[in-house]
Design a protein around this motif. Sequence first.
Motif, PDB file in Angstrom:
ATOM      1  N   TYR A  15     -15.440 -14.222 -61.074  1.00 58.42           N
ATOM      2  CA  TYR A  15     -14.184 -14.091 -61.813  1.00 58.42           C
ATOM      3  C   TYR A  15     -12.969 -14.044 -60.888  1.00 58.42           C
ATOM      4  N   TYR A  16     -11.924 -14.756 -61.297  1.00 55.90           N
ATOM      5  CA  TYR A  16     -10.671 -14.696 -60.538  1.00 55.90           C
ATOM      6  C   TYR A  16     -10.088 -13.296 -60.644  1.00 55.90           C
ATOM      7  N   HIS A  22     -11.158  -9.152 -69.038  1.00 51.93           N
ATOM      8  CA  HIS A  22     -10.971  -8.946 -70.482  1.00 51.93           C
ATOM      9  C   HIS A  22     -12.219  -9.359 -71.244  1.00 51.93           C
ATOM     10  N   GLY A  24     -13.028 -11.948 -72.875  1.00 53.96           N
ATOM     11  CA  GLY A  24     -13.530 -13.303 -72.647  1.00 53.96           C
ATOM     12  C   GLY A  24     -14.388 -13.370 -71.401  1.00 53.96           C
ATOM     13  N   THR A  25     -13.919 -12.771 -70.325  1.00 52.72           N
ATOM     14  CA  THR A  25     -14.692 -12.865 -69.087  1.00 52.72           C
ATOM     15  C   THR A  25     -15.958 -12.001 -69.172  1.00 52.72           C
ATOM     16  N   TYR A  27     -17.707 -11.623 -71.666  1.00 50.32           N
ATOM     17  CA  TYR A  27     -18.659 -12.309 -72.560  1.00 50.32           C
ATOM     18  C   TYR A  27     -19.770 -12.987 -71.751  1.00 50.32           C
ATOM     19  N   ASN A 244     -20.929 -19.584 -53.529  1.00 50.21           N
ATOM     20  CA  ASN A 244     -21.405 -18.188 -53.669  1.00 50.21           C
ATOM     21  C   ASN A 244     -22.840 -18.135 -54.171  1.00 50.21           C
ATOM     22  N   VAL A 269     -21.847 -20.622 -67.658  1.00 47.70           N
ATOM     23  CA  VAL A 269     -20.422 -20.894 -67.435  1.00 47.70           C
ATOM     24  C   VAL A 269     -19.718 -21.103 -68.769  1.00 47.70           C
ATOM     25  N   ILE A 273     -15.299 -24.953 -67.456  1.00 46.31           N
ATOM     26  CA  ILE A 273     -15.572 -25.195 -66.034  1.00 46.31           C
ATOM     27  C   ILE A 273     -16.861 -25.995 -65.820  1.00 46.31           C
ATOM     28  N   HIS A 277     -19.255 -27.334 -62.358  1.00 46.63           N
ATOM     29  CA  HIS A 277     -20.666 -26.939 -62.230  1.00 46.63           C
ATOM     30  C   HIS A 277     -21.665 -28.067 -62.471  1.00 46.63           C
ATOM     31  N   GLY A 300     -19.037 -21.230 -75.376  1.00 44.32           N
ATOM     32  CA  GLY A 300     -17.709 -21.532 -75.914  1.00 44.32           C
ATOM     33  C   GLY A 300     -16.713 -20.422 -75.623  1.00 44.32           C
ATOM     34  N   PHE A 301     -15.574 -20.491 -76.275  1.00 48.35           N
ATOM     35  CA  PHE A 301     -14.530 -19.475 -76.081  1.00 48.35           C
ATOM     36  C   PHE A 301     -14.529 -18.466 -77.215  1.00 48.35           C
TER      37      PHE A 301
HETATM   38  N1  MSP Z   1     -13.278 -18.404 -60.695  1.00 48.34           N
HETATM   39  C1  MSP Z   1     -13.649 -19.415 -61.622  1.00 48.34           C
HETATM   40  C2  MSP Z   1     -15.160 -19.566 -61.647  1.00 48.34           C
HETATM   41  C3  MSP Z   1     -15.784 -19.889 -60.331  1.00 48.34           C
HETATM   42  S1  MSP Z   1     -17.510 -19.981 -60.446  1.00 48.34           S
HETATM   43  C4  MSP Z   1     -18.030 -20.661 -59.041  1.00 48.34           C
HETATM   44  C5  MSP Z   1     -13.168 -19.037 -63.018  1.00 48.34           C
HETATM   45  N2  MSP Z   1     -12.852 -17.769 -63.215  1.00 48.34           N
HETATM   46  S2  MSP Z   1     -12.239 -17.164 -64.573  1.00 48.34           S
HETATM   47  O1  MSP Z   1     -12.084 -15.765 -64.310  1.00 48.34           O
HETATM   48  O2  MSP Z   1     -11.065 -17.898 -64.931  1.00 48.34           O
HETATM   49  O3  MSP Z   1     -13.247 -17.419 -65.698  1.00 48.34           O
HETATM   50  C6  MSP Z   1     -14.557 -16.927 -65.618  1.00 48.34           C
HETATM   51  C7  MSP Z   1     -15.349 -17.231 -66.875  1.00 48.34           C
HETATM   52  O4  MSP Z   1     -14.792 -16.536 -67.994  1.00 48.34           O
HETATM   53  C8  MSP Z   1     -15.362 -18.712 -67.231  1.00 48.34           C
HETATM   54  O5  MSP Z   1     -16.694 -19.096 -67.533  1.00 48.34           O
HETATM   55  C9  MSP Z   1     -14.514 -18.779 -68.491  1.00 48.34           C
HETATM   56  O6  MSP Z   1     -14.961 -19.780 -69.339  1.00 48.34           O
HETATM   57  C10 MSP Z   1     -14.777 -17.400 -69.098  1.00 48.34           C
HETATM   58  N3  MSP Z   1     -13.733 -17.062 -70.051  1.00 48.34           N
HETATM   59  C11 MSP Z   1     -12.413 -16.785 -69.817  1.00 48.34           C
HETATM   60  N4  MSP Z   1     -11.797 -16.607 -71.029  1.00 48.34           N
HETATM   61  C12 MSP Z   1     -12.672 -16.793 -72.044  1.00 48.34           C
HETATM   62  C13 MSP Z   1     -12.654 -16.606 -73.426  1.00 48.34           C
HETATM   63  N5  MSP Z   1     -11.547 -16.333 -74.098  1.00 48.34           N
HETATM   64  N6  MSP Z   1     -13.844 -16.689 -74.084  1.00 48.34           N
HETATM   65  C14 MSP Z   1     -15.044 -16.850 -73.435  1.00 48.34           C
HETATM   66  N7  MSP Z   1     -15.080 -17.006 -72.128  1.00 48.34           N
HETATM   67  C15 MSP Z   1     -13.901 -17.283 -71.437  1.00 48.34           C
HETATM   68  O7  MSP Z   1     -13.079 -19.930 -63.849  1.00 48.34           O
END
Ligand code: MSP
Length: 547
Positions: A15-16, A22, A24-25, A27, A244, A269, A273, A277, A300-301
Amino acid sequence: MDTVQPSYYITTPIYYVNAAPHLGTSYTSVLADVQARLRRATGHNVMFLTGTDEHGEKVAEAAAEHGMTPQEWCDSLVPAFKELLQLLDVTNDDFIRTTEPRHAEAVRRLMSTIKDNGYIYKGSYDGWYCVPEETYFTDTQVRHADEERGTEGEHLCPDCGRPLQRVQEESWFFKLSAFQDRLLELYRDNPHFVEPEIRRNEVVSFVEGGLKDLSISRTSFDWGIELPFDDGHVTYVWFDALINYLTAVGYGADEGEFAYRWPAQAHLVGKDIIRFHCVIWPAMLMAAGLPVPEEVFAHGFLTVKNEETGATEKMSKSRGNVVSPATVVDLLGVDGYRYYFMTDVKPGTDGGISWGRMEQVYNTDLANSWGNLVSRTLNMSAKYFDGRTPAMPEGWDTVESPLSQVASGLVDRYLEAMYRFAYDEGAAAVMELVHAANHYIEDMEPWSLAKDPARADELAFVIGSLVEAIRVSAHLLAPLMPTTSAEVLRRLSAGDEVGTRDLKAVCAWGGFAQGAPVTKGDALFPRLVAEGAAQKGDKAKAAKGGK
Ligand code: MSP
């Protein structure tokens, strides 16, 4: 390390750390946790990896906005990611940070190998870059997106619509274009490499459309891992991040572990993204002469239903509809949270979540069906059998009943669904047994049987069958709701079965501890009162300063 058992290596994206985690992440983390728990329960030696993606411009900018160095910023945010994993009962075996020395080592090694193999060359990049997405776009891609949107000349990101940066700098390139045929062959020969099918089709048509070489280094900022062969350049954050998955299993550091763990069984994932991948990552591995992972599963989201307008909106900070995981946990409890997100959102599709729906699923499935069944069964068992489970006659478990019928073949059906991440289907299969058991109580009226001493055997059979149904259900629900399942098993004097490594064997019909003490306990899932969820929604909005 036990290398006799088959390895099951599963990952989440890292995760960034540009903002706090939150719903979403988290999940993805829970999706992976359910699979990790299931695989442990079916005899796999699991390695479950998650972590944080700490380099790149986006993180550097967030740090600068907060007046910190990027490293200080990352260090200050990482605890929130770890705490959330703990809160949600996520059992990751490792947590990788891309700023760790072990990772820099792995990145340098892989980059050198790919270069030695002839797939990295020097050039110069002249095009667009989206910092929030950390993605490059060509002039043509940007022009088409602007035309479609009616924003000609504004140069907005084709994916997220935010303003792009023009980048013109010396750069090293990865010869992605050399892998088009091999990638298409990979998708053809391994139809499960990308799941679900809709994402596979998307990836295939993208690759069929032709691949361009990829810029993999930057010179205009320095928050990243220096290239081993050119120290004026830092590695493109996605190249760094993808590696990683190798770092954590001993790539270049522990040959034995690496041979046992790699390739990974599943990368989970989000659908945003998949190109990284399913296209870039396997090409990088091919270029280094390494095997590719077995499967990339794209979910999905989470979207939020606006309770006022009824419209479904993508959960995003700018709309102010981001829900904090802790608020949902307050309402549903951790197991309720996990059950809701894992079964009501069909993995692989977008899921509209709402407070009203959360309350409905919780009350219907957990409070009224599963929780109620456990409480009625344990109460009756304790009442009619002197605080214990009944003692059963020899061979009782071979006598057919409506419950043994539903239970027959259940574990296989459940596993078939769960292994392909269809948690909604897996849970529905278990709920069939739960519903059948509730109906069985109504049909058999144990309270009437208990009044007639001549029907004592019948009573024992009915209660024994119910106890067995809840024991099996608790085991099958455990990956989704670990705490309550463990509690149910303990209440049945089956605490030693918690964390089984042989789910199939332990679920064989007839295995409950007979004549064993029963603990009635508090309600597992107290019913939510009508306004509960709506009020939580208001509280959550108020906490964000929303209307
Ligand atoms: N850092 C990259 C991933 C690198 S992996 C080698 C990245 N980070 S992220 O923090 O932006 O997202 C991480 C994951 O959270 C992603 O799979 C993204 O799809 C998921 N989600 C972020 N918001 C989301 C929702 N609202 N719903 C479901 N998942 C979502 O991308």
